[in-house]
Write a protein that holds these residues in place. Structure first.
Motif, PDB file in Angstrom:
ATOM      1  N   PHE A   1      -0.266  22.953 -25.764  1.00  0.00           N
ATOM      2  CA  PHE A   1       0.382  22.641 -27.032  1.00  0.00           C
ATOM      3  C   PHE A   1       1.432  23.697 -27.352  1.00  0.00           C
ATOM      4  O   PHE A   1       1.314  24.848 -26.919  1.00  0.00           O
ATOM      5  CB  PHE A   1      -0.660  22.598 -28.156  1.00  0.00           C
ATOM      6  CG  PHE A   1      -1.188  21.223 -28.445  1.00  0.00           C
ATOM      7  CD1 PHE A   1      -1.304  20.769 -29.746  1.00  0.00           C
ATOM      8  CD2 PHE A   1      -1.568  20.376 -27.420  1.00  0.00           C
ATOM      9  CE1 PHE A   1      -1.790  19.506 -30.024  1.00  0.00           C
ATOM     10  CE2 PHE A   1      -2.057  19.117 -27.679  1.00  0.00           C
ATOM     11  CZ  PHE A   1      -2.162  18.677 -28.988  1.00  0.00           C
TER      12      PHE A   1
ATOM     13  N   GLU B   1      -3.471  15.756 -31.509  1.00  0.00           N
ATOM     14  CA  GLU B   1      -4.737  15.639 -30.787  1.00  0.00           C
ATOM     15  C   GLU B   1      -5.315  14.235 -30.934  1.00  0.00           C
ATOM     16  O   GLU B   1      -5.852  13.665 -29.976  1.00  0.00           O
ATOM     17  CB  GLU B   1      -5.732  16.662 -31.320  1.00  0.00           C
ATOM     18  CG  GLU B   1      -5.415  18.088 -30.946  1.00  0.00           C
ATOM     19  CD  GLU B   1      -6.551  19.020 -31.303  1.00  0.00           C
ATOM     20  OE1 GLU B   1      -7.302  19.392 -30.389  1.00  0.00           O
ATOM     21  OE2 GLU B   1      -6.693  19.358 -32.492  1.00  0.00           O
TER      22      GLU B   1
ATOM     23  N   SER C   1      -6.537  11.547 -27.867  1.00  0.00           N
ATOM     24  CA  SER C   1      -7.886  11.003 -27.712  1.00  0.00           C
ATOM     25  C   SER C   1      -7.932   9.510 -28.013  1.00  0.00           C
ATOM     26  O   SER C   1      -8.592   8.739 -27.302  1.00  0.00           O
ATOM     27  CB  SER C   1      -8.875  11.763 -28.600  1.00  0.00           C
ATOM     28  OG  SER C   1      -8.467  11.743 -29.946  1.00  0.00           O
TER      29      SER C   1
ATOM     30  N   HIS D   1     -10.253  16.191 -27.410  1.00  0.00           N
ATOM     31  CA  HIS D   1      -9.168  17.039 -26.925  1.00  0.00           C
ATOM     32  C   HIS D   1      -9.368  18.491 -27.320  1.00  0.00           C
ATOM     33  O   HIS D   1      -9.872  18.798 -28.406  1.00  0.00           O
ATOM     34  CB  HIS D   1      -7.831  16.543 -27.484  1.00  0.00           C
ATOM     35  CG  HIS D   1      -6.675  17.392 -27.074  1.00  0.00           C
ATOM     36  ND1 HIS D   1      -6.170  18.384 -27.880  1.00  0.00           N
ATOM     37  CD2 HIS D   1      -5.956  17.420 -25.929  1.00  0.00           C
ATOM     38  CE1 HIS D   1      -5.177  18.983 -27.248  1.00  0.00           C
ATOM     39  NE2 HIS D   1      -5.021  18.419 -26.072  1.00  0.00           N
TER      40      HIS D   1
ATOM     41  N   PRO E   1      -6.892  21.869 -27.413  1.00  0.00           N
ATOM     42  CA  PRO E   1      -5.525  22.348 -27.193  1.00  0.00           C
ATOM     43  C   PRO E   1      -5.499  23.714 -26.513  1.00  0.00           C
ATOM     44  O   PRO E   1      -6.295  24.598 -26.835  1.00  0.00           O
ATOM     45  CB  PRO E   1      -4.960  22.436 -28.615  1.00  0.00           C
ATOM     46  CG  PRO E   1      -6.162  22.709 -29.465  1.00  0.00           C
ATOM     47  CD  PRO E   1      -7.295  21.956 -28.824  1.00  0.00           C
TER      48      PRO E   1
END
Length: 249
Positions: A67, A92, A96, A109, A111
């Motif tokens: 990210f 996120e 998903s 998820h 990051p």
């Protein structure tokens, strides 16, 4: 991190895969202050997920995506101090939700970010996210217990299958009732419980959407409503004043 959960928690994990192209995640924020995001190479993500399902027989998927680092931004500082929205959450959710919708498997998820400078004034609710760069262990633990999605038309129902019609109550922030799950359950006998103290940047109240909901002040009060609901007690009976039964005209 994944091997650590295998060694210490005994999780049963498949092998992993690296996408054939960077996802190129971009973080965005709406005028209302809600976070969202875009993925430039979503097809790369889907190809990787499909490989895990077909070759590794994965029943749930954890995604770790790089990210953008946003150190020093106002949104990040507010979030770290417990005063703002999660600037990563919107993007996120896109990741998903895309995998869940496409493959019907649980997905979460984590990051990947560079570590932030230590700050002793962090909000307790944000503090746990400061101890890891990806938060992957907690994602794997959650997914290890995630329920599997079942297509009732194609699969026989097992004794532990939970159907939507079996859900008696849904607890949701009072200004965030616009999600597909809440909208769907609002068309069933399920009791929608809206919590006022969980303030969000959304403007989707039950009233604005025509959803019949029981509004409470806190999650502690919501818990009391759930207990009363399960016991077959009308929550109105627990209030100091009860309106009399009216005559049908």
């Amino acid at each position: 991190a994944a091997d650590a959960t295998r060694a210490t928690l005994g999780l049963n994990l498949t092998d992993y895969i690296i996408t054939d192209a960077p996802l190129e995640v971009q973080l965005q924020q709406s005028e209302s202050g809600a976070s969202w995001g875009t993925i430039a190479n979503s097809d790369s993500l889907l190809r990787a997920a499909e490989t895990l399902i077909d070759k590794a027989k994965a029943e749930a998927i954890a995604v770790v995506a790089r990210f953008p680092d946003d150190e020093g931004s106002t949104a990040l500082e507010l979030y770290r101090y417990g005063q703002g929205v999660d600037p990563l959450a919107g993007a996120e959710a896109v990741i998903s939700h895309l995998i869940v919708k496409t493959f019907q498997v649980p997905c979460a998820h984590a990051p990947a970010l560079l570590p932030l400078p230590l700050d002793p004034n962090l909000s307790p609710r944000s503090a746990a996210e400061e101890i890891g760069y990806t938060f992957l262990p907690c994602v794997l633990v959650g997914l290890s217990r995630a329920p599997q999605l079942v297509n009732t038309k194609d699969s026989p129902l097992l004794t532990n299958t939970i159907l939507a019609k079996q859900v008696d109550a849904v607890v949701v922030p009072a200004t965030a009732c616009g999600g597909s799950a809440v909208m769907s359950f609002s068309q069933t006998p399920a009791q929608i419980i809206a919590v006022r103290e969980n303030q969000t940047q959304m403007q989707a109240s039950p009233e604005s959407l025509g959803i019949k909901a029981l509004e409470v002040n806190s999650y502690l009060e919501a818990l009391g409503v759930l207990v009363a609901h399960r016991a077959g007690i009308n929550p109105e009976a627990l209030r100091p004043e009860i309106l009399p039964i009216a005559k049908i005209q």
